[in-house]
Enzyme design. Sequence first.
Site, mmCIF file in Angstrom:
data_model
loop_
_atom_site.group_PDB
_atom_site.id
_atom_site.type_symbol
_atom_site.label_atom_id
_atom_site.label_comp_id
_atom_site.label_asym_id
_atom_site.label_seq_id
_atom_site.Cartn_x
_atom_site.Cartn_y
_atom_site.Cartn_z
ATOM 1 N N ILE A 105 0.815 -1.217 0.000
ATOM 2 C CA ILE A 105 0.000 0.000 0.000
ATOM 3 C C ILE A 105 0.851 1.271 0.000
ATOM 4 C CG2 ILE A 105 -1.977 -1.113 1.135
ATOM 5 C CD1 ILE A 105 -1.134 0.244 3.770
ATOM 6 N N LYS A 106 2.063 1.182 0.538
ATOM 7 C CA LYS A 106 2.972 2.341 0.597
ATOM 8 C C LYS A 106 2.278 3.583 1.147
ATOM 9 C CE LYS A 106 6.158 0.801 -3.063
ATOM 10 N NZ LYS A 106 5.469 -0.395 -3.590
ATOM 11 N N ARG A 107 1.397 3.431 2.108
ATOM 12 C CA ARG A 107 0.759 4.574 2.729
ATOM 13 C C ARG A 107 1.730 5.242 3.698
ATOM 14 N NH1 ARG A 107 -2.362 3.202 -1.086
ATOM 15 N NH2 ARG A 107 -4.547 2.697 -0.726
ATOM 16 N N THR A 135 3.074 -2.440 3.468
ATOM 17 C CA THR A 135 4.259 -1.611 3.265
ATOM 18 C C THR A 135 3.933 -0.154 3.623
ATOM 19 O OG1 THR A 135 3.647 -1.273 0.943
ATOM 20 C CG2 THR A 135 5.169 -3.071 1.412
ATOM 21 N N ASP B 109 4.329 5.478 -6.176
ATOM 22 C CA ASP B 109 4.806 4.159 -6.585
ATOM 23 C C ASP B 109 5.347 4.279 -7.998
ATOM 24 O OD1 ASP B 109 5.193 1.290 -6.683
ATOM 25 O OD2 ASP B 109 3.691 1.181 -5.102
#
Lengths: 310, 310
Positions: A105-107, A135, B109
Amino acid sequence: MFADKLIDRVISLRNHCIVGIDPSYNIIPEFLKEKYLGSRGGNIDNIVEMLYEFSINIIEHVYDIVPAIKPQIAFFEQYGSMGLKVLEEVCRHAKKKDLLVIVDIKRGDIGSTCEAYAEYYFGNNEWSLDCDAVTINPYLGRDSIIPFLEKCIENDKGIFILVKTSNKSSIDIQDLMCDRRKVYEHIADLVISLGKDYIGEKGYSPVGAVVGGTFKEEGENLRQRLKNSYFLVPGYGAQGGVASDLLGYFNQDGLGSVINSSRGIIGAYRLEKYKYDFNQISYGAAARKAAMDMRDEINMYLEKSGKLAW
Amino acid sequence: MFADKLIDRVISLRNHCIVGIDPSYNIIPEFLKEKYLGSRGGNIDNIVEMLYEFSINIIEHVYDIVPAIKPQIAFFEQYGSMGLKVLEEVCRHAKKKDLLVIVDIKRGDIGSTCEAYAEYYFGNNEWSLDCDAVTINPYLGRDSIIPFLEKCIENDKGIFILVKTSNKSSIDIQDLMCDRRKVYEHIADLVISLGKDYIGEKGYSPVGAVVGGTFKEEGENLRQRLKNSYFLVPGYGAQGGVASDLLGYFNQDGLGSVINSSRGIIGAYRLEKYKYDFNQISYGAAARKAAMDMRDEINMYLEKSGKLAW
């Protein structure tokens, strides 16, 4: 504890490799596009049904050989609320099959905003996403990670903080040199400091690191620095990472990294190596074969170097 | 072009302030919780109906006085696919009311993943989110921004790259000193380099910067450096930013920043300053009054210093 659960599955399946569920439009076989979009017109209902069939079929073909899957949320979020619903179903299905689910998710946000995210990904509500780890992007600093960490400890989950990503322009920010260390090394220190009080039975904390498989030297240095953190390693295969370069990403105990491949597995049916044995209809079987080959290749190198966890 | 559209609305409404739609559970008035959750049991259907009523009512009370709203996606994503559906409806409603919509997503991303995000936020599909601009996290570097920028140019949208955020621990990474400049100053250079070929009629590019209102000196320095970028300024009010500190965030043309307030507007009904004139039932009217007061306060300081855009 997440790291202990992950290690249990890695050892029992003898596999350090996980499958990235990245169902981009391009990777979906033509016959599925024909089935769902061809004659029926390609509206959103048909698209998300296709997304569901593809993702579930991949899971059905790999659940008994890989420790975890890593769905990339963007390929579901691309279709908005309807796409996110599919991701929710995919995660639920994977959990029923005993897979661990690491959602990419790379939040990264702060305060009550970060708590809201943590509530969805790590909460116990009926509508929470059924996953084990996510993530996290650390650009906002320590207070953008703490709410996730607290939920992590409370509900036995894991986080992987972006440290050094696999893409070329990761150097733009991550490799800036500050006080004789690069930015990503400062982040590595943050990973240590956040995880040190929560190290599990097997020696690893629930605070892991994303370390791209395309930067061998950096990966090895980070391994030395982050002995108690699991690495989530993207970049294998399609992005250019090779097995022989990844040995240094493992600790002497034969543990410490899970290697992700997405396109190399879920798109195996169209790769030179597999397209003679499999056609697009058997994309699931091709994915299974590719996942086994990847597992065997990583294990062969680890065995040669005496880094075996079993 | 997004910046031109934003400036047109700012000037015609004589307002530099925007409203953050951050419907955290705590901020929703008790009478709404009673209505939706009290007797009916608080399942997800009721929760998202409540989220919808609250957000729409705020919009109805401010659409004709503020140039834009900034929904924070986390407070919708918290409720998964059902919550995201509400955000889609909220954005659609706001657009019908001629509001500009800046969605605070902080995504970042690479490659096809970034393209998938861009497709949802900036695409032309029936299921795309109806918004004008988003916030972007730059930790993965230039190639995590380009796909958003391309869609931006194609479809007249805007991006705000996180440069210096308003939270205390933004110093952890953003203030590291690299080659005599801080990390966030390197990001500022990236903002310039990405935007320079797309400067609109009014002198601003579609590549803006998030610059926290809680760091006066940094904000002023960034203003000098980023003459052609609009700032999205969080941190006013609840986080401690005050109007007199924000003068230096504006260019001499009286433009260059939109100031966001979330809790100070949508939660005005419970603030000391407003709770005698408004009760929880009139939370929308309280929000309107707070938005007007904020507008007037910022304008007063700008007028005093001769930085007037009209």
